[in-house]
Design a protein around this motif. Structure first.
Motif, PDB file in Angstrom:
ATOM      1  N   VAL A 174      -8.195  15.645  -7.414  1.00  0.00           N
ATOM      2  CA  VAL A 174      -8.316  14.539  -6.525  1.00  0.00           C
ATOM      3  C   VAL A 174      -7.074  13.786  -6.025  1.00  0.00           C
ATOM      4  CG1 VAL A 174     -11.028  14.112  -6.895  1.00  0.00           C
ATOM      5  CG2 VAL A 174      -9.180  12.611  -7.847  1.00  0.00           C
ATOM      6  N   VAL A 175      -7.087  13.311  -4.772  1.00  0.00           N
ATOM      7  CA  VAL A 175      -5.922  12.346  -4.512  1.00  0.00           C
ATOM      8  C   VAL A 175      -6.539  11.022  -3.972  1.00  0.00           C
ATOM      9  CG1 VAL A 175      -5.735  13.146  -2.172  1.00  0.00           C
ATOM     10  CG2 VAL A 175      -3.761  11.856  -3.115  1.00  0.00           C
ATOM     11  N   LEU A 176      -5.872  10.050  -4.234  1.00  0.00           N
ATOM     12  CA  LEU A 176      -6.257   8.698  -3.915  1.00  0.00           C
ATOM     13  C   LEU A 176      -5.173   8.084  -3.122  1.00  0.00           C
ATOM     14  CD1 LEU A 176      -7.187   6.702  -7.282  1.00  0.00           C
ATOM     15  CD2 LEU A 176      -8.905   8.016  -5.807  1.00  0.00           C
ATOM     16  N   THR A 177      -5.641   7.687  -1.660  1.00  0.00           N
ATOM     17  CA  THR A 177      -4.561   7.111  -0.837  1.00  0.00           C
ATOM     18  C   THR A 177      -4.961   5.628  -0.842  1.00  0.00           C
ATOM     19  OG1 THR A 177      -4.908   9.095   0.641  1.00  0.00           O
ATOM     20  CG2 THR A 177      -3.896   7.204   1.477  1.00  0.00           C
ATOM     21  N   VAL A 178      -3.833   4.853  -1.568  1.00  0.00           N
ATOM     22  CA  VAL A 178      -4.027   3.739  -1.702  1.00  0.00           C
ATOM     23  C   VAL A 178      -3.233   2.874  -0.794  1.00  0.00           C
ATOM     24  CG1 VAL A 178      -3.555   2.013  -3.704  1.00  0.00           C
ATOM     25  CG2 VAL A 178      -4.099   4.315  -3.976  1.00  0.00           C
ATOM     26  N   ALA A 179      -4.120   1.711  -0.583  1.00  0.00           N
ATOM     27  CA  ALA A 179      -3.478   0.827   0.486  1.00  0.00           C
ATOM     28  C   ALA A 179      -2.318   0.026  -0.095  1.00  0.00           C
ATOM     29  CB  ALA A 179      -4.721  -0.207   0.968  1.00  0.00           C
ATOM     30  N   PRO A 180      -1.562  -0.345   0.864  1.00  0.00           N
ATOM     31  CA  PRO A 180      -0.105  -0.961   0.257  1.00  0.00           C
ATOM     32  C   PRO A 180      -0.596  -2.155  -0.575  1.00  0.00           C
ATOM     33  CG  PRO A 180      -0.009  -0.399   2.693  1.00  0.00           C
ATOM     34  CD  PRO A 180      -1.448  -0.323   2.105  1.00  0.00           C
ATOM     35  N   GLY A 181      -0.037  -2.585  -1.788  1.00  0.00           N
ATOM     36  CA  GLY A 181      -0.225  -3.778  -2.483  1.00  0.00           C
ATOM     37  C   GLY A 181      -1.606  -3.524  -3.391  1.00  0.00           C
ATOM     38  N   CYS A 182      -2.156  -2.474  -3.241  1.00  0.00           N
ATOM     39  CA  CYS A 182      -3.408  -2.338  -4.194  1.00  0.00           C
ATOM     40  C   CYS A 182      -3.292  -1.401  -5.249  1.00  0.00           C
ATOM     41  CB  CYS A 182      -4.535  -1.968  -3.056  1.00  0.00           C
ATOM     42  SG  CYS A 182      -4.920  -2.948  -1.630  1.00  0.00           S
ATOM     43  N   GLU A 183      -2.245  -1.151  -5.934  1.00  0.00           N
ATOM     44  CA  GLU A 183      -1.862  -0.139  -6.754  1.00  0.00           C
ATOM     45  C   GLU A 183      -2.403  -0.754  -8.134  1.00  0.00           C
ATOM     46  OE1 GLU A 183       0.756   0.922  -3.615  1.00  0.00           O
ATOM     47  OE2 GLU A 183       0.466  -1.012  -4.440  1.00  0.00           O
ATOM     48  N   ARG A 184      -2.233  -2.094  -8.315  1.00  0.00           N
ATOM     49  CA  ARG A 184      -2.697  -2.680  -9.706  1.00  0.00           C
ATOM     50  C   ARG A 184      -4.174  -2.754  -9.676  1.00  0.00           C
ATOM     51  NH1 ARG A 184       1.014  -4.034 -13.194  1.00  0.00           N
ATOM     52  NH2 ARG A 184       3.068  -4.662 -12.542  1.00  0.00           N
ATOM     53  N   ASP A 185      -4.845  -3.326  -8.367  1.00  0.00           N
ATOM     54  CA  ASP A 185      -6.245  -3.286  -8.726  1.00  0.00           C
ATOM     55  C   ASP A 185      -6.742  -1.792  -8.657  1.00  0.00           C
ATOM     56  OD1 ASP A 185      -6.268  -5.711  -7.739  1.00  0.00           O
ATOM     57  OD2 ASP A 185      -6.130  -5.390  -5.830  1.00  0.00           O
ATOM     58  N   VAL A 186      -6.249  -0.832  -8.074  1.00  0.00           N
ATOM     59  CA  VAL A 186      -6.691   0.617  -8.491  1.00  0.00           C
ATOM     60  C   VAL A 186      -6.472   1.205  -9.903  1.00  0.00           C
ATOM     61  CG1 VAL A 186      -6.264   3.086  -7.924  1.00  0.00           C
ATOM     62  CG2 VAL A 186      -6.525   1.311  -6.071  1.00  0.00           C
TER      63      VAL A 186
END
Length: 91
Positions: free
Chosen positions: A45-57
């Motif tokens: 799978v691939v996650l497309t992560v919103a800007p600035g949300c990498e730590r939350d993910v």
């Protein structure tokens, strides 16, 4: 509206039976990330992560590791080892 250039992509392998569960959890965090299945058979799978949300993910994934098998993998077509961004997600 966010453009693709502002998002980041993170690639993972999960058990095929857990892809829907993983997607459901991420959808609970509206606008954080979108999960796209690349290959259901292999669980890629691939996650497309919103800007600035990498730590939350990364925090969500860390919590899910007790529930499902999830591991970062290199982006398709990359022969190199995991990137520093991928290593961050291991914690």
């Amino acid at each position: 509206m966010m453009t693709a250039a502002e998002t980041s992509r993170q690639y993972y392998r999960v058990a095929g039976r857990d892809i829907s569960f993983f997607r459901f959890i991420l959808e609970g965090y509206d606008g954080l990330a979108v999960l796209t299945t690349l290959d259901a058979q292999s669980g890629q799978v691939v996650l497309t992560v919103a800007p600035g949300c990498e730590r939350d993910v990364a925090g969500i994934i860390s919590g899910l590791k007790d529930e499902i098998m999830i591991e970062p993998v290199p982006a398709p077509g990359k022969d190199s080892d995991l990137t520093d961004d991928d290593a961050l997600l291991l914690y």
